[in-house]
Design an enzyme around this catalytic site. Sequence first.
Site, mmCIF file in Angstrom:
data_model
loop_
_atom_site.group_PDB
_atom_site.id
_atom_site.type_symbol
_atom_site.label_atom_id
_atom_site.label_comp_id
_atom_site.label_asym_id
_atom_site.label_seq_id
_atom_site.Cartn_x
_atom_site.Cartn_y
_atom_site.Cartn_z
ATOM 1 N N SER A 1 -15.324 -13.950 2.890
ATOM 2 C CA SER A 1 -15.501 -12.866 2.577
ATOM 3 C C SER A 1 -16.997 -12.897 1.521
ATOM 4 C CB SER A 1 -14.418 -12.109 2.055
ATOM 5 O OG SER A 1 -15.050 -10.915 1.074
ATOM 6 N N TYR B 1 -7.704 -12.094 -4.606
ATOM 7 C CA TYR B 1 -8.430 -11.998 -3.522
ATOM 8 C C TYR B 1 -9.699 -12.721 -3.338
ATOM 9 C CZ TYR B 1 -10.674 -10.176 1.229
ATOM 10 O OH TYR B 1 -11.136 -9.904 2.336
#
Length: 305
Positions: free
Chosen positions: A197, A210
Amino acid sequence: MTRPNTAADSDQLTFQNPVTRYSTVEPPIQHQPEPGLDAELEPKADHGESSYRGTGRLNGRKALITGGDSGIGAAVAIAFAREGADVALNYLPDEHADADRIREIIEREGRTAVLLPGDLTDKALCASVVSDAVDALGGLDILVNNAGKQVVAPSLEELPDEQLTDTYAVNILAMFRITKAALAHLTPGSTIINTTSIEAYQPAPNLLDYASAKAAINNFTKGLAQQLATKGIRVNAVAPGPIWTPLQVSDGQEKEDLPKFDQVSPMGRAGQPTELAPAYVFFTSSESSYVIGETLHVNGGMPTP
Protein backbone atom coordinates in the site's frame (compact mmCIF):
# COMPACT_ATOMS: atom_id res chain seq x y z
CA MET A 1 -24.97 -2.41 -11.92
CA THR A 2 -23.86 1.11 -12.78
CA ARG A 3 -20.23 2.08 -12.69
CA PRO A 4 -18.64 5.50 -12.20
CA ASN A 5 -17.28 5.63 -15.76
CA THR A 6 -17.84 8.97 -17.43
CA ALA A 7 -15.96 8.09 -20.59
CA ALA A 8 -17.34 5.60 -23.08
CA ASP A 9 -17.27 2.03 -21.84
CA SER A 10 -13.67 1.75 -22.99
CA ASP A 11 -11.40 -1.09 -21.96
CA GLN A 12 -7.89 -0.89 -20.59
CA LEU A 13 -6.39 -1.20 -24.08
CA THR A 14 -8.12 1.93 -25.44
CA PHE A 15 -6.20 5.19 -25.83
CA GLN A 16 -7.84 7.59 -23.39
CA ASN A 17 -7.26 10.44 -20.94
CA PRO A 18 -6.59 8.79 -17.55
CA VAL A 19 -7.86 11.84 -15.68
CA THR A 20 -11.31 11.59 -17.22
CA ARG A 21 -11.52 7.82 -17.66
CA TYR A 22 -13.50 7.80 -14.40
CA SER A 23 -15.35 10.59 -12.70
CA THR A 24 -14.55 11.51 -9.12
CA VAL A 25 -16.17 9.16 -6.64
CA GLU A 26 -17.51 11.81 -4.23
CA PRO A 27 -18.94 9.20 -1.87
CA PRO A 28 -21.60 10.14 0.63
CA ILE A 29 -20.90 9.51 4.31
CA GLN A 30 -21.80 5.88 4.83
CA HIS A 31 -20.95 2.97 7.07
CA GLN A 32 -20.82 -0.78 6.75
CA PRO A 33 -19.76 -3.21 9.45
CA GLU A 34 -16.57 -5.10 8.74
CA PRO A 35 -15.70 -6.57 6.31
CA GLY A 36 -18.01 -4.52 4.06
CA LEU A 37 -19.85 -5.62 0.93
CA ASP A 38 -19.42 -4.36 -2.60
CA ALA A 39 -23.13 -4.98 -3.14
CA GLU A 40 -23.90 -2.18 -0.67
CA LEU A 41 -21.14 0.26 -1.70
CA GLU A 42 -22.23 3.69 -2.95
CA PRO A 43 -21.22 4.55 -5.61
CA LYS A 44 -20.40 1.21 -7.20
CA ALA A 45 -16.81 0.34 -8.03
CA ASP A 46 -15.55 -0.92 -11.40
CA HIS A 47 -13.94 -4.36 -11.14
CA GLY A 48 -13.61 -4.71 -14.90
CA GLU A 49 -16.96 -6.46 -15.33
CA SER A 50 -17.35 -4.82 -18.74
CA SER A 51 -14.15 -2.80 -19.03
CA TYR A 52 -11.35 -5.39 -18.80
CA ARG A 53 -10.39 -7.11 -22.05
CA GLY A 54 -8.11 -10.15 -21.93
CA THR A 55 -5.45 -11.17 -24.43
CA GLY A 56 -4.78 -14.77 -23.41
CA ARG A 57 -1.59 -14.08 -21.46
CA LEU A 58 -2.44 -16.54 -18.64
CA ASN A 59 -3.92 -19.43 -20.60
CA GLY A 60 -3.97 -22.61 -18.53
CA ARG A 61 -2.71 -20.98 -15.34
CA LYS A 62 -4.14 -21.73 -11.87
CA ALA A 63 -4.46 -18.95 -9.30
CA LEU A 64 -5.35 -18.54 -5.63
CA ILE A 65 -6.41 -15.02 -4.64
CA THR A 66 -7.05 -14.06 -1.03
CA GLY A 67 -9.57 -11.30 -0.49
CA GLY A 68 -10.98 -12.15 -3.90
CA ASP A 69 -14.63 -11.33 -3.35
CA SER A 70 -14.55 -7.56 -3.94
CA GLY A 71 -12.26 -4.61 -4.50
CA ILE A 72 -8.80 -5.24 -5.89
CA GLY A 73 -8.99 -9.01 -5.42
CA ALA A 74 -12.22 -9.23 -7.43
CA ALA A 75 -10.78 -7.11 -10.23
CA VAL A 76 -7.69 -9.31 -10.38
CA ALA A 77 -9.86 -12.45 -10.44
CA ILE A 78 -11.88 -11.14 -13.39
CA ALA A 79 -8.73 -10.11 -15.26
CA PHE A 80 -7.03 -13.46 -14.64
CA ALA A 81 -10.09 -15.33 -15.92
CA ARG A 82 -10.23 -13.20 -19.05
CA GLU A 83 -6.54 -13.85 -19.57
CA GLY A 84 -7.26 -17.60 -19.46
CA ALA A 85 -6.64 -18.66 -15.85
CA ASP A 86 -8.75 -20.73 -13.46
CA VAL A 87 -9.19 -19.01 -10.10
CA ALA A 88 -9.78 -19.96 -6.46
CA LEU A 89 -11.08 -17.17 -4.23
CA ASN A 90 -10.62 -16.91 -0.47
CA TYR A 91 -12.83 -14.47 1.45
CA LEU A 92 -14.61 -14.10 4.77
CA PRO A 93 -17.88 -16.09 5.02
CA ASP A 94 -19.85 -12.85 5.49
CA GLU A 95 -18.71 -11.79 2.01
CA HIS A 96 -20.21 -14.77 0.20
CA ALA A 97 -22.73 -12.72 -1.80
CA ASP A 98 -19.93 -10.68 -3.36
CA ALA A 99 -17.80 -13.76 -3.99
CA ASP A 100 -20.67 -15.59 -5.66
CA ARG A 101 -21.13 -12.72 -8.10
CA ILE A 102 -17.44 -12.83 -9.07
CA ARG A 103 -17.71 -16.62 -9.48
CA GLU A 104 -20.53 -16.13 -11.98
CA ILE A 105 -18.45 -13.66 -14.00
CA ILE A 106 -15.47 -16.04 -14.07
CA GLU A 107 -17.60 -18.98 -15.14
CA ARG A 108 -19.16 -16.94 -17.96
CA GLU A 109 -15.63 -16.68 -19.34
CA GLY A 110 -15.49 -20.48 -19.48
CA ARG A 111 -13.01 -20.69 -16.61
CA THR A 112 -13.18 -22.60 -13.33
CA ALA A 113 -14.01 -20.61 -10.20
CA VAL A 114 -13.60 -22.10 -6.73
CA LEU A 115 -14.95 -20.42 -3.59
CA LEU A 116 -12.95 -20.98 -0.40
CA PRO A 117 -14.47 -18.99 2.47
CA GLY A 118 -12.49 -18.72 5.69
CA ASP A 119 -10.89 -16.35 8.18
CA LEU A 120 -7.13 -15.96 7.65
CA THR A 121 -6.55 -15.17 11.32
CA ASP A 122 -6.95 -18.95 11.72
CA LYS A 123 -3.48 -20.46 11.31
CA ALA A 124 -4.84 -23.85 10.20
CA LEU A 125 -7.06 -22.22 7.59
CA CYS A 126 -4.02 -20.64 5.94
CA ALA A 127 -2.68 -24.10 5.14
CA SER A 128 -6.01 -25.67 4.21
CA VAL A 129 -6.99 -22.91 1.81
CA VAL A 130 -3.90 -23.72 -0.25
CA SER A 131 -4.48 -27.48 -0.28
CA ASP A 132 -8.16 -26.94 -1.11
CA ALA A 133 -7.23 -24.67 -4.03
CA VAL A 134 -4.71 -27.20 -5.33
CA ASP A 135 -7.23 -30.03 -5.14
CA ALA A 136 -9.99 -28.04 -6.83
CA LEU A 137 -7.85 -26.52 -9.58
CA GLY A 138 -5.58 -29.49 -10.18
CA GLY A 139 -2.49 -27.51 -9.22
CA LEU A 140 -1.31 -24.00 -8.42
CA ASP A 141 1.12 -21.63 -10.14
CA ILE A 142 -0.13 -18.16 -9.12
CA LEU A 143 -0.55 -16.90 -5.56
CA VAL A 144 -1.98 -13.43 -4.93
CA ASN A 145 -1.74 -12.45 -1.26
CA ASN A 146 -4.28 -9.66 -1.29
CA ALA A 147 -6.51 -9.99 1.81
CA GLY A 148 -6.19 -7.04 4.15
CA LYS A 149 -7.64 -5.52 7.31
CA GLN A 150 -7.72 -1.72 7.68
CA VAL A 151 -9.46 -0.01 10.59
CA VAL A 152 -8.75 3.52 11.75
CA ALA A 153 -7.67 4.30 15.32
CA PRO A 154 -7.28 8.03 16.13
CA SER A 155 -4.32 7.43 18.45
CA LEU A 156 -2.07 4.64 19.66
CA GLU A 157 -3.82 4.79 23.03
CA GLU A 158 -7.12 4.07 21.27
CA LEU A 159 -5.79 1.14 19.22
CA PRO A 160 -7.35 -2.01 20.73
CA ASP A 161 -4.91 -4.88 21.18
CA GLU A 162 -7.34 -7.23 19.45
CA GLN A 163 -7.37 -4.97 16.39
CA LEU A 164 -3.57 -4.82 16.41
CA THR A 165 -3.16 -8.60 16.51
CA ASP A 166 -5.91 -9.22 13.93
CA THR A 167 -4.44 -6.64 11.53
CA TYR A 168 -1.04 -8.27 11.70
CA ALA A 169 -2.53 -11.77 11.53
CA VAL A 170 -4.39 -10.98 8.30
CA ASN A 171 -1.99 -8.58 6.61
CA ILE A 172 1.40 -10.22 7.17
CA LEU A 173 1.27 -13.43 9.25
CA ALA A 174 -1.26 -15.04 6.90
CA MET A 175 0.97 -14.04 4.00
CA PHE A 176 3.89 -15.94 5.54
CA ARG A 177 1.72 -18.97 6.29
CA ILE A 178 -0.10 -19.18 2.96
CA THR A 179 3.07 -18.66 0.97
CA LYS A 180 4.89 -21.30 2.99
CA ALA A 181 2.10 -23.79 2.26
CA ALA A 182 1.99 -22.83 -1.42
CA LEU A 183 5.72 -23.41 -1.95
CA ALA A 184 5.14 -27.16 -1.79
CA HIS A 185 3.13 -26.83 -5.02
CA LEU A 186 4.74 -23.99 -6.96
CA THR A 187 7.11 -24.96 -9.78
CA PRO A 188 9.54 -22.91 -11.88
CA GLY A 189 7.57 -20.25 -13.75
CA SER A 190 5.16 -19.74 -10.88
CA THR A 191 4.55 -16.28 -9.45
CA ILE A 192 3.65 -14.70 -6.11
CA ILE A 193 2.19 -11.19 -5.95
CA ASN A 194 1.67 -9.42 -2.62
CA THR A 195 -0.57 -6.41 -2.12
CA THR A 196 1.11 -3.67 -0.11
CA SER A 197 0.00 0.00 0.00
CA ILE A 198 0.91 3.66 -0.30
CA GLU A 199 0.53 3.54 3.49
CA ALA A 200 3.86 1.69 3.66
CA TYR A 201 5.51 4.90 2.40
CA GLN A 202 3.14 7.64 3.59
CA PRO A 203 1.62 6.26 6.82
CA ALA A 204 -1.52 7.97 7.99
CA PRO A 205 -1.35 8.71 11.72
CA ASN A 206 -4.67 6.93 12.30
CA LEU A 207 -3.56 3.72 10.52
CA LEU A 208 -0.40 2.81 12.45
CA ASP A 209 -1.13 -0.93 12.60
CA TYR A 210 -2.20 -1.20 8.96
CA ALA A 211 0.62 0.97 7.60
CA SER A 212 3.37 -0.79 9.53
CA ALA A 213 2.06 -4.21 8.45
CA LYS A 214 2.11 -3.02 4.82
CA ALA A 215 5.70 -1.89 5.24
CA ALA A 216 6.50 -5.38 6.48
CA ILE A 217 4.99 -6.78 3.28
CA ASN A 218 7.48 -4.75 1.24
CA ASN A 219 10.37 -6.24 3.18
CA PHE A 220 8.92 -9.76 3.00
CA THR A 221 8.50 -9.43 -0.77
CA LYS A 222 12.07 -8.34 -1.42
CA GLY A 223 13.59 -10.95 0.87
CA LEU A 224 11.49 -13.83 -0.43
CA ALA A 225 12.14 -12.76 -4.03
CA GLN A 226 15.86 -13.25 -3.48
CA GLN A 227 15.31 -16.56 -1.71
CA LEU A 228 13.23 -18.01 -4.56
CA ALA A 229 14.95 -16.41 -7.55
CA THR A 230 17.14 -19.40 -8.38
CA LYS A 231 14.11 -21.71 -8.15
CA GLY A 232 12.41 -19.83 -10.96
CA ILE A 233 9.59 -18.55 -8.74
CA ARG A 234 9.16 -14.79 -9.02
CA VAL A 235 7.88 -12.63 -6.15
CA ASN A 236 6.70 -9.04 -6.59
CA ALA A 237 4.29 -6.58 -5.00
CA VAL A 238 1.70 -4.00 -6.02
CA ALA A 239 1.24 -0.87 -3.90
CA PRO A 240 -2.21 0.70 -4.44
CA GLY A 241 -3.01 4.27 -3.57
CA PRO A 242 -6.56 5.48 -2.80
CA ILE A 243 -8.79 2.85 -4.41
CA TRP A 244 -12.58 2.83 -4.02
CA THR A 245 -13.49 -0.44 -2.27
CA PRO A 246 -15.70 -1.60 0.63
CA LEU A 247 -12.60 -1.40 2.84
CA GLN A 248 -12.98 2.38 2.90
CA VAL A 249 -16.52 2.41 4.30
CA SER A 250 -16.10 -0.36 6.88
CA ASP A 251 -13.96 1.77 9.24
CA GLY A 252 -11.02 1.94 6.82
CA GLN A 253 -11.46 5.72 6.77
CA GLU A 254 -12.95 8.24 9.17
CA LYS A 255 -16.56 8.73 8.08
CA GLU A 256 -16.24 12.50 7.78
CA ASP A 257 -13.26 12.04 5.42
CA LEU A 258 -15.15 9.93 2.87
CA PRO A 259 -16.51 12.86 0.81
CA LYS A 260 -12.88 14.05 0.38
CA PHE A 261 -11.58 10.62 -0.62
CA ASP A 262 -10.92 11.79 -4.20
CA GLN A 263 -8.75 14.73 -3.20
CA VAL A 264 -5.69 12.72 -2.18
CA SER A 265 -3.93 11.89 -5.46
CA PRO A 266 -2.42 14.37 -7.94
CA MET A 267 -4.76 12.95 -10.60
CA GLY A 268 -7.68 14.37 -8.64
CA ARG A 269 -9.70 11.17 -8.38
CA ALA A 270 -9.64 7.84 -6.62
CA GLY A 271 -8.62 4.74 -8.52
CA GLN A 272 -11.01 1.98 -9.49
CA PRO A 273 -10.16 -1.67 -8.68
CA THR A 274 -9.91 -2.60 -12.35
CA GLU A 275 -7.07 -0.10 -12.77
CA LEU A 276 -4.95 -2.32 -10.51
CA ALA A 277 -5.59 -5.53 -12.44
CA PRO A 278 -3.07 -4.98 -15.28
CA ALA A 279 -0.25 -4.67 -12.75
CA TYR A 280 -1.03 -8.14 -11.37
CA VAL A 281 -1.38 -9.57 -14.87
CA PHE A 282 2.00 -8.11 -15.82
CA PHE A 283 3.75 -9.61 -12.80
CA THR A 284 2.09 -12.98 -13.46
CA SER A 285 2.76 -13.21 -17.19
CA SER A 286 6.05 -14.18 -18.78
CA GLU A 287 6.41 -10.60 -20.01
CA SER A 288 7.92 -9.80 -16.60
CA SER A 289 10.27 -12.80 -16.54
CA TYR A 290 13.27 -10.69 -15.41
CA VAL A 291 11.36 -8.73 -12.77
CA ILE A 292 11.70 -9.90 -9.15
CA GLY A 293 11.41 -8.15 -5.80
CA GLU A 294 9.75 -5.14 -7.43
CA THR A 295 6.95 -2.99 -6.03
CA LEU A 296 4.75 -1.43 -8.68
CA HIS A 297 2.96 1.70 -7.48
CA VAL A 298 -0.58 2.29 -8.78
CA ASN A 299 -1.56 5.42 -6.90
CA GLY A 300 -2.51 8.26 -9.24
CA GLY A 301 0.86 9.99 -8.90
CA MET A 302 1.44 10.05 -5.14
CA PRO A 303 5.24 10.32 -4.67
CA THR A 304 7.04 7.28 -3.26
CA PRO A 305 10.74 6.53 -2.65
